[in-house]
Design an enzyme around this catalytic site. Structure first.
Site, PDB file in Angstrom:
ATOM      1  CD  GLN A 182      -3.110  -0.847   0.087  1.00 52.24           C
ATOM      2  OE1 GLN A 182      -3.171   0.325  -0.220  1.00 52.24           O
ATOM      3  NE2 GLN A 182      -3.994  -1.758  -0.035  1.00 52.24           N
ATOM      4  CG  HIS A 204      -3.393  -4.960  -8.180  1.00 48.05           C
ATOM      5  ND1 HIS A 204      -4.406  -4.872  -7.322  1.00 48.05           N
ATOM      6  CD2 HIS A 204      -2.507  -5.974  -7.330  1.00 48.05           C
ATOM      7  CE1 HIS A 204      -4.406  -5.488  -6.138  1.00 48.05           C
ATOM      8  NE2 HIS A 204      -3.397  -6.234  -6.338  1.00 48.05           N
ATOM      9  CB  THR A 243       8.524 -17.346 -18.796  1.00 47.51           C
ATOM     10  OG1 THR A 243       9.049 -18.694 -19.223  1.00 47.51           O
ATOM     11  CG2 THR A 243       8.919 -16.494 -20.114  1.00 47.51           C
ATOM     12  CB  CYS A 329     -22.202 -10.370   5.115  1.00 43.92           C
ATOM     13  SG  CYS A 329     -23.899 -10.382   5.124  1.00 43.92           S
TER      14      CYS A 329
HETATM   15  C1  LIG Z   1      -3.113  -5.767  -1.771  1.00 42.07           C
HETATM   16  C2  LIG Z   1      -2.092  -6.307  -0.634  1.00 42.07           C
HETATM   17  C3  LIG Z   1      -1.510  -7.616  -0.639  1.00 42.07           C
HETATM   18  C4  LIG Z   1      -1.668  -8.468  -1.921  1.00 42.07           C
HETATM   19  O1  LIG Z   1      -1.189  -7.720  -2.824  1.00 42.07           O
HETATM   20  P1  LIG Z   1      -1.403  -8.789  -4.326  1.00 42.07           P
HETATM   21  O2  LIG Z   1      -0.337  -8.066  -5.154  1.00 42.07           O
HETATM   22  O3  LIG Z   1      -2.873  -8.435  -4.587  1.00 42.07           O
HETATM   23  O4  LIG Z   1      -1.277 -10.190  -4.003  1.00 42.07           O
HETATM   24  C5  LIG Z   1      -0.540  -7.725   0.412  1.00 42.07           C
HETATM   25  N1  LIG Z   1      -0.373  -6.814   1.489  1.00 42.07           N
HETATM   26  C6  LIG Z   1      -1.193  -5.670   1.563  1.00 42.07           C
HETATM   27  C7  LIG Z   1      -1.019  -4.691   2.483  1.00 42.07           C
HETATM   28  C8  LIG Z   1      -2.082  -5.267   0.477  1.00 42.07           C
HETATM   29  O5  LIG Z   1      -2.553  -3.972   0.568  1.00 42.07           O
END
Ligand SMILES: *Cc1c(COP(=O)(O)O)cnc(C)c1O
Length: 393
Positions: A182, A204, A243, A329
Site C-alpha cells: 500500500q 495494482h 518466464t 457481512c
Molecule cells: C493488496 C495487498 C496485498 C496483496 O497483494 P497482491 O499483489 O494482490 O497479491 C498484500 N499486502 C497488502 C498490504 C496489500 O494491500
C-alpha cells in the site's frame, strides 16, 4: 446501462493508468521475446524493457537492480520472504515476530509455519493502530530470525515507524521484512535508511496491472539467504523461476515512475479530499475514526458508526459508492475485520465500519456526493433499522 457507483475502493485495487497501458502494449506482440533468450534480439528487446523497469523500482526504494525479484504480486512476495527466510535460517532459530494487523498474506504464511514448528509472536497494536516499539523490543529473542511489519495498513491506512523497527532489528542481527504493497508510490521508501532487508511490492494498488509484484532481497550488509518457493528455470537468480512477463513488468515500472513523479501533489490533493469527507461525516452521532488521525495513508478514511448494521449500510450505499466494509457481512455471522478487532473495538462497533479508499480519479464532487449519501443512509437506518435485511455481498 445504469451509471456505475463512485469508486472509493483504491486499497483493493486501482485502474491501470492509460499511460501505463500505452507503455505495456508493445511488449505483447511486438517485443514478445523471452527476456531469458540471450542469443537473439527478440530476447534482448524484452530484456531491455525488464531492465528499465528493474531500474525504476530499485531507485524507488533505494536498492540496486539485482536486488529486485519479480513475483506475481505482494502475496507471493510475502510468502517468498517469510517461508524463504524460515527455510534458510531454521538452524539459527525458529521464532518470528509480526503484528496482528498485518495483511492475511503475511499472517497466513506465519500461521502455516507455526504448524511446522516455528514460534510466532503476533504483536498487538494500540487504539490508533500503531505498534508499541517497546513491546516489539521485548518480544525479540536470541532465536528470532525474522520480524515482519507492513509499512501502511490496507484497512486503516496506518503507517508504522519502519525506520525505528529496522534499527531495532539491525542492532540484533534479525532480518526485517516489510510489506509495502500500500505504500509504494505513496510514501517515501528507502531500504537503506529504513534498514529493511526484504520488501514486498505490487503494481495494482498504484495504477499498474494486476498479477505483477516484486520482492526486494538485500544482497549485502547483510546478504539475505532465501530458499526459493518456486523452482525451475532459474530466473531471478534462482529465487523465482518462471518466464518473466515483460508487459506486466514494464507496466509496473511505468506505474511506479508516474506515482513518484506525482507523489507530493497527489498526496496533498488526497489529504484535502479525505479531510473534506471526514469533516462532513465526523458530526454524525456515534461516528468514530479508525486508525491514527495523521500517521496514515493520504487516501484512507476508515470509520465505524455505532448502532448501525454494517451490511445494511453497505446495501443502502451500493448504488452510490463502491466501498469496502470492515466485515464481509454481519447477518451471515462473518467475523469482523481482524484489523478493527485488534484496535480494541467492541465487535458491534467493528461491524458497522466503512473503508473509503480515495484515488487518482476521485473528485471533490464525488466526495460531497458520497458524504451526503452516507449521512442519509445512516439516518434512515436509525429511523427504521432494517432488522433482518438479506445479506448481500
Ligand atoms: C493488496 C495487498 C496485498 C496483496 O497483494 P497482491 O499483489 O494482490 O497479491 C498484500 N499486502 C497488502 C498490504 C496489500 O494491500
Amino acid at each position: 446501462m445504469a451509471q456505475r457507483p463512485i469508486y472509493l475502493d483504491a486499497h483493493a485495487t486501482t485502474p491501470v493508468d492509460p499511460r501505463v497501458l500505452e507503455a505495456m502494449l508493445p511488449y505483447f506482440s511486438e517485443y514478445f521475446g523471452n527476456p531469458s533468450s540471450t542469443t537473439h534480439s527478440y530476447g534482448w528487446e524484452a530484456e531491455a524493457g525488464v531492465k528499465q523497469a528493474r531500474g525504476i523500482l530499485s531507485e524507488a526504494i533505494g536498492c540496486s537492480p539485482e536486488e529486485i525479484v519479480f513475483t506475481s504480486g505482494a502475496t507471493e512476495a510475502n510468502n517468498l520472504a517469510i517461508a524463504g527466510v524460515a527455510e534458510a535460517y531454521f538452524n539459527k532459530g525458529r521464532h518470528i515476530v509480526t503484528v496482528q494487523t498485518e495483511h492475511r498474506a503475511v499472517l497466513d504464511p506465519c500461521k502455516y509455519l507455526q504448524q511446522l514448528g516455528f514460534e510466532v509472536t503476533f504483536l498487538p497494536v494500540g487504539r490508533d493502530g500503531l505498534l508499541d516499539l517497546q513491546q516489539l523490543e521485548t518480544s525479540l529473542r536470541s532465536d528470532t530470525i525474522l520480524v515482519s511489519v507492513m509499512v501502511a495498513n490496507n484497512e486503516i491506512g496506518v503507517v508504522q515507524p519502519i525506520a525505528e523497527i529496522g534499527s531495532l532489528c539491525r542492532d540484533r542481527g534479525i532480518l526485517f521484512h516489510s510489506d509495502a504493497a500500500q505504500a509504494i508510490g505513496k510514501i517515501p521508501l528507502n531500504v537503506q535508511a529504513m534498514n529493511v532487508d526484504l520488501m514486498s511490492l505490487t503494481a495494482h494498488k498504484v495504477y499498474g496491472p494486476k498479477g505483477i509484484g516484486a520482492l526486494y532481497v538485500r544482497r549485502r550488509n547483510p546478504k539475505v539467504k532465501l530458499a526459493p518457493q518456486i523452482r525451475g528455470g532459474g530466473q531471478e537468480k534462482g529465487l523465482r523461476s518462471g518466464t518473466l512477463c515483460p508487459p506486466q513488468i514494464v507496466g509496473f515500472g511505468k506505474a511506479v515512475e508516474l506515482a513518484l513523479a506525482e507523489r507530493e501533489i497527489e498526496s496533498q490533493r488526497l489529504t484535502q479530499l479525505r479531510e473534506r469527507l471526514w469533516k462532513q461525516l465526523q458530526n454524525v452521532k456515534g461516528m468514530h475514526l479508525n486508525g491514527h488521525a495523521v500517521q496514515r495513508l493520504p487516501g484512507n478514511l476508515n470509520i465505524s458508526v455505532e448502532g448501525v448494521d454494517g451490511s445494511a449500510l453497505l446495501l443502502g450505499l451500493k448504488a452510490v459508492v463502491a466501498v469496502s466494509s470492515g466485515s464481509a457481512c454481519s447477518s451471515s455471522g462473518t467475523a469482523p475485520s481482524h484489523v478493527l478487532t485488534a484496535l480494541g473495538h467492541p465487535a458491534a462497533l467493528a461491524y458497522a465500519s466503512l473503508r473509503f479508499g480515495l484515488g487518482r480519479l476521485t473528485t471533490e464532487a464525488e466526495i460531497d456526493c458520497v458524504a451526503q449519501a452516507a449521512i442519509a443512509a445512516i439516518e434512515s437506518l436509525r429511523q427504521s433499522p432494517a432488522a433482518s435485511l438479506p445479506c448481500v455481498s
